[in-house]
Design an enzyme around this catalytic site. Structure first.
Site, PDB file in Angstrom:
ATOM      1  N   ASP A  35       0.815  -1.218   0.000  1.00 44.40           N
ATOM      2  CA  ASP A  35       0.000   0.000   0.000  1.00 44.40           C
ATOM      3  C   ASP A  35       0.848   1.267   0.000  1.00 44.40           C
ATOM      4  OD1 ASP A  35      -2.556   1.177  -0.054  1.00 44.40           O
ATOM      5  OD2 ASP A  35      -2.428   1.626   2.082  1.00 44.40           O
TER       6      ASP A  35
ATOM      7  N   SER B  48      -7.480   8.697  -1.496  1.00 45.94           N
ATOM      8  CA  SER B  48      -7.894   7.685  -0.525  1.00 45.94           C
ATOM      9  C   SER B  48      -8.184   6.381  -1.249  1.00 45.94           C
ATOM     10  CB  SER B  48      -9.139   8.160   0.249  1.00 45.94           C
ATOM     11  OG  SER B  48      -9.549   7.190   1.168  1.00 45.94           O
TER      12      SER B  48
ATOM     13  N   GLN C  75      -5.315  -1.724  -7.153  1.00 47.43           N
ATOM     14  CA  GLN C  75      -5.961  -0.829  -6.198  1.00 47.43           C
ATOM     15  C   GLN C  75      -6.740   0.240  -6.935  1.00 47.43           C
ATOM     16  OE1 GLN C  75      -3.954   2.249  -3.357  1.00 47.43           O
ATOM     17  NE2 GLN C  75      -4.010   0.312  -2.205  1.00 47.43           N
TER      18      GLN C  75
END
Length: 610
Positions: A513, A540, A592
């Protein structure tokens, strides 16, 4: 009735009387008689019942004729008897008295042992001779000399204890040979045993009081060159000693790793009552900073606990029931809205791993930002348990709200099946790349940035230095022949032992991440901490996916994360990644999607106007 005193005034002009010896003697006798009479009158007055000047009743004196049992009995006819317990102290011969360490008197009837006295005197004489400095001869050839500089001023302590002839000057100039080592240093650096070090003939040592604490155990100091000679003879050579030291260090790390893995397995056997009663408030101590105003105008306090600096404690969770786990530490990155998403993913993955027995892939959704001030509860649901695949669902709850949902698919490895992978891009090796904190520190020192930018760089350096993951930039904004833009980073977990495959995958989830969704904004040229339309107003994560295809990798070594963004628009962006080992093996594929908004205000809604 006593006569009044007659006072005769002195005449200044009268001549002084000359007192003769007889007159002086008579005056002294009269004074003593008057004093005796005064004492008798006071005694008669005290024996009466009249109160004294302090209004107290005087103490009565028991007469000698009283028959009371406590009345002292005096007899002038018989003298006092001597106490027989005192012994005949006058019979002792002072020349035969010896020091018994508790006094000089001997018991009655005890004879002095002349043989013992003679041996004691001989021991005292030998001790005195040992403490004497050796004589210095007029002939220089007869005097001992320093083994280094041939000086006669040798250190007598080294000579007596170690049998080494060396002067103090040579001790100071050559500490690599003549410095003193403690017993702990000999055991840790030269791998010597305690029986070997306690043998005075094998390893002579000097006893000295411990200066670090009040204890009866003296320090044992050894001469360095004697210790090295003994160690070389024991292990064969300095290289053999280094090899043995590395072997023991690796074995110690292996035992520590095994103990940690056993601790993770022991979590399954704990109950909710036992953990909650024993560690209700001790699992995490919050260290709150100053009160800060949030974006909505409300006050908030941020926990500045540093437990996230170690990857083992950052990923650790506590089992409070069969399928319930709780976080122990949460990390809020600098200038972020919530807890680091990679930590939430990895902790959820650790929770799910405690409920299965094999390898996996995962897909997760971020619903709300997490606060670092409240622990997160992870609820694992056992969805499916097949022969080759096992499915688990993890729900993360904080303050009564679901903030994160993850689906994990665990698979038994099938290495006999055929395989295929994309090749690893050509990038510089990790040793030729620069750490992120070093790069920002160089910009901070050389570019002379503004005050706000300098503060930003300082925060980044502070955060990257204390992060459990080291990051080096391999390639930045690399444009391929087909126009594909990619970012590549080397990542490594700092100072970790060789963990087993399940925990290595949890660490990789933590790493996946980092710098991931921000790739979409960097490709479009948006700055994270800037102002105007070329800066981001919000970044985000919405969902995160990891597919693992190899169990043989070590996050303690460098892994290359290649990131590309095929599409960004409408305030959202998607990023794909591939993680390679140093040898070019593709171990994981990542994906992602997140919110990527530029600092651009949209058109006003006409219905919102009243």
């Amino acid at each position: 009735m006593s006569n009044p005193r007659l006072v005769t005034p002195l005449q200044e002009d009268a001549p002084a009387l000359q007192l003769t010896p007889e007159l002086t003697r008579q005056i002294e006798i009269n004074r003593l008689k008057a004093k005796a009479n005064q004492r008798q009158r006071e005694q008669e007055a005290s024996s009466s019942s009249k109160p004294n000047s302090n209004n107290k009743r005087p103490i009565g004196v028991t007469p000698a004729t009283s028959e009371y049992p406590t009345t002292p009995q005096y007899s002038s006819s018989k003298p006092l008897k001597r106490d027989s317990r005192l012994g005949k102290y006058f019979d002792y011969d002072l020349s035969k008295m010896i020091n018994s360490k508790g006094g000089f008197l001997l018991e009655d009837g005890q004879e002095v042992d002349e043989n013992v006295r003679r041996k004691e005197k001989e021991r005292e004489r030998q001790r005195a001779l040992q403490n004497l400095e050796p004589p210095i001869y007029l002939d220089p050839k007869l005097n001992p000399k320093c083994r280094e500089c041939q000086s006669m001023e040798i250190d007598q302590t080294y000579r007596k204890v170690f049998g080494c002839l060396v002067c103090k000057k040579c001790q100071d100039t050559m500490p690599e040979k003549y410095s003193l080592l403690t017993k702990t240093e000999c055991k840790e650096d030269y791998l010597l045993t305690d029986p070997e070090l306690r043998d005075q003939e094998l390893m002579p040592h000097l006893l000295k009081a411990n200066p670090h604490k009040a204890t009866f155990a003296n320090m044992m100091l050894f001469l360095r060159y004697q210790v090295e000679e003994f160690a070389w003879n024991k292990w064969g050579s300095p290289e053999a000693l280094d090899a043995e030291y590395e072997r023991r260090t690796a074995e110690k790390k292996k035992k520590k790793n095994k103990k940690f893995e056993q601790g993770l397995k022991d979590l399954r056997r704990r109950t909710k009552e036992g953990v909650w009663q024993r560690r209700k408030d001790a699992e995490h101590r919050h260290d709150f900073g100053q009160l800060e105003l949030g974006p909505d105008g409300g006050g908030q306090q941020i926990c500045h606990s540093l437990e996230h600096e170690q990857i083992s404690t950052s990923l650790e969770v506590e089992q409070i029931d069969v399928n319930f786990f709780r976080s122990k530490s949460l990390w809020l990155p600098a200038r972020s809205r919530g807890v680091f998403g990679g930590q939430v993913i990895s902790q959820a993955l650790v929770s799910a791993t405690n409920c299965v027995e094999s390898g996996f892939a995962l897909h997760c959704y971020f619903l709300l930002s997490a606060s670092p001030t409240t622990p997160i509860i992870y609820h694992v649901e056992r969805v499916r348990h097949g022969r080759s695949y096992v499915t688990r669902s993890v729900k993360a709850v904080q303050n009564g709200h679901t903030i994160f949902v993850m689906m994990c698919s665990f698979q038994k490895p099938e290495p006999w099946q055929p395989s295929h992978q994309w090749p690893m891009p050509a990038v510089p090796i990790p040793e030729d790349c620069e750490l992120e904190e070093t790069r920002y520190l160089r910009h901070l020192q050389s570019d002379s940035p503004s005050e706000s930018l300098s503060r930003l760089y300082s925060d980044i350096v502070y955060e990257r230095t204390r992060s459990p993951i080291a990051i080096k930039r391999a390639k930045e904004h690399d444009v391929a022949a087909d126009g594909t833009v990619s970012y590549m980073y080397w990542m490594q977990a700092r100072d970790i032992p060789k963990y087993e495959a399940p925990f290595q995958k949890c660490i990789l989830s933590y790493m996946s991440d980092m710098y991931f969704i921000s790739t979409a904004s960097r490709i479009m040229g948006l700055k994270r901490f800037g102002k105007g339309p070329k800066s981001t107003s919000m970044t985000s994560t919405l969902d995160h996916t990891i597919y693992f295809y190899n169990d043989d990798f070590d996050c303690g070594d460098w892994l290359l994360h290649v990131m590309v963004s095929p599409r960004t628009g409408s305030g959202r962006g998607v990023v794909h990644g591939r993680m390679y080992t140093r040898d070019g093996i593709l171990v994981a594929v990542t994906s992602q999607e997140g919110v990527v908004r530029a600092n651009i205000r949209g058109p006003a809604d006409p219905q919102s106007k009243l």
